[in-house]
Scaffold this motif. Structure first.
Motif, short mmCIF file in Angstrom:
data_model
loop_
_atom_site.label_atom_id
_atom_site.label_comp_id
_atom_site.label_asym_id
_atom_site.label_seq_id
_atom_site.Cartn_x
_atom_site.Cartn_y
_atom_site.Cartn_z
N ASN A 1 0.96 -1.18 0.12
CA ASN A 1 0.01 -0.01 -0.02
C ASN A 1 1.01 1.32 0.08
O ASN A 1 2.00 1.17 0.78
N GLY A 2 0.54 2.20 -0.86
CA GLY A 2 1.30 3.50 -0.80
C GLY A 2 0.85 4.43 0.59
O GLY A 2 1.64 5.16 1.04
N VAL A 3 -0.22 4.13 0.79
CA VAL A 3 -1.10 5.15 1.98
C VAL A 3 -0.58 4.60 3.39
O VAL A 3 -0.05 3.42 3.48
N ALA A 4 -0.89 5.33 4.40
CA ALA A 4 -0.45 4.77 5.59
C ALA A 4 -1.44 3.83 6.19
O ALA A 4 -2.61 3.90 5.61
N ALA B 1 5.79 10.12 -7.80
CA ALA B 1 5.43 9.18 -7.30
C ALA B 1 4.62 9.51 -5.75
O ALA B 1 5.38 10.64 -5.20
N PHE B 2 3.90 9.05 -5.17
CA PHE B 2 3.03 9.20 -3.84
C PHE B 2 4.01 9.35 -2.79
O PHE B 2 4.04 10.30 -1.93
N GLY B 3 5.04 8.44 -2.56
CA GLY B 3 5.94 8.38 -1.63
C GLY B 3 6.64 9.49 -1.50
O GLY B 3 7.45 9.93 -0.43
C1 TK8 Z 1 -1.17 5.79 -2.80
C2 TK8 Z 1 -1.54 6.38 -3.91
C3 TK8 Z 1 -2.55 7.51 -3.60
C4 TK8 Z 1 -2.96 8.37 -4.95
C5 TK8 Z 1 -1.81 9.26 -5.33
O1 TK8 Z 1 -0.17 4.54 -3.07
O2 TK8 Z 1 -0.74 8.70 -5.70
O3 TK8 Z 1 -2.07 10.48 -5.09
O4 TK8 Z 1 -4.28 8.88 -4.56
O5 TK8 Z 1 -3.88 7.05 -3.01
O6 TK8 Z 1 -2.37 5.55 -4.80
#
Ligand code: TK8
Length: 323
Positions: free
Chosen positions: A22-25, A181-183
């Protein structure tokens, strides 16, 4: 030893470890979705499956994780559709500005025939879409000024996802848009490399963007879904019963995730406002100008998305709207 107590529900179920990135927390609604999915696995496999979740891009960003699925080195990812349009261009249809009016429409499209039509395209890219979860309606944050009219976008350095439709939309609005990238977004906001970004309230909250932003303007310019993707290479090694468990549990997770997303959305808005973000609506006349400004995006990306995909989406929406 009580033999058979923890025996799998059927001989068709093997011991499995599934990594989901997952990219989010973890406190994002995806956390609740993933927990519900893990519990569902537990129940349906008699504890044979372990779901290991990774958060905040710990296993790489959306695109890297998706590529790992395609090469069969990782099982699962919860990714926004937007950063993977290079793999399946039709996904760009979800990025078109001001496409869905509300969550109900989004659910009807994603869980209906149209969602299946898109899911059916994924195996050609060595991916299986298990379900659509909610990312949500996106709003702009920045540290330069509140956006109350079209002209306010001008020159603002805004991060967009790695996606041509978003890039074009934000360039057309007048911003200096940068795909990223989101991170990397938090630190780019923190160092002032960019002025702003756009995401749903729950992400602005759980990724702590409010710490490095001053203004939140309610643009609702797009609704993007999450896809719960599985490696087709690994999927093919699962029995039919196991494949069904993957789908059923992703759908069970979806219902929990969406409910959490909709509940947390208002709480997140209140929390980021409390934390100091100045929140504003954009009045209807100005919103109309913004809509009009980006209309050309549909035409400019029709060829790359597939004109038939856009037409099918529009026909689906017309039907849902009773037009
Ligand atoms: C999280 C992303 C995120 C997305 C972005 O991995 O990149 O802004 O909205 O939710 O997928």
């Amino acid at each position: 030893m009580v033999a058979g107590l923890l025996a799998p529900a059927s001989a068709e179920i093997s011991k499995r470890t599934i990594r989901v990135s997952n990219g989010v927390a973890e406190d994002h609604p995806n956390g609740e979705g993933v927990r519900a999915m893990a519990q569902c696995f537990d129940e349906k496999t008699g504890g044979e499956w372990t779901l290991n979740a990774f958060w905040s891009s710990a296993l790489g960003d959306d695109l890297q994780a998706t590529q790992a699925l395609r090469s069969g080195t990782q099982e699962m990812v919860v990714t926004s559709s937007s950063p993977i349009v290079g793999i399946v261009p039709a996904l760009g249809v979800f990025d078109l500005p001001f496409l869905f009016a509300n969550e109900k429409e989004a659910d009807a499209v994603l869980d209906g025939e149209f969602g299946q039509y898109i899911s059916d395209m994924m195996p050609a890219a060595n991916l299986v879409n298990l379900a659509y979860w909610e990312n949500g309606f996106r709003n702009l944050t920045n540290s330069a000024r509140p956006v109350t009219k079209l002209e306010d976008f001008s020159g603002m350095r805004v991060r967009v996802m790695q996606n041509n439709v978003f890039l074009d939309t934000f360039q057309t609005l007048g911003t200096n848009a940068t795909p990223m990238a989101f991170g990397e977004v938090f630190s780019a906001l923190e160092t002032g490399a960019i002025d702003g970004q756009e995401n749903p309230y729950v992400t602005i909250d759980t990724s702590k963007f409010y710490e490095v932003q001053k203004y939140l303007s309610n643009t609702r310019h797009a609704y993007t879904p999450f896809m719960v993707l599985f490696s087709k290479t690994i999927w093919d090694q699962y029995s039919e019963e196991e494949q069904q468990i993957l789908v059923d549990c992703a759908v069970a997770g979806r219902d929990v995730q969406r409910e959490a997303s909709r509940k947390l959305s208002e709480e997140s808005l209140a929390r980021v406002e409390e934390a100091g973000l100045e929140v504003n609506d954009i009045d209807t006349a100005e919103m109309e100008k913004i809509h009009e400004a980006v209309q050309g995006v549909y035409e400019r990306h029709a060829e790359e998305i597939g004109p038939e995909v856009i037409e099918k989406m529009q026909a689906t929406l017309a039907e849902i709207r009773g037009e």
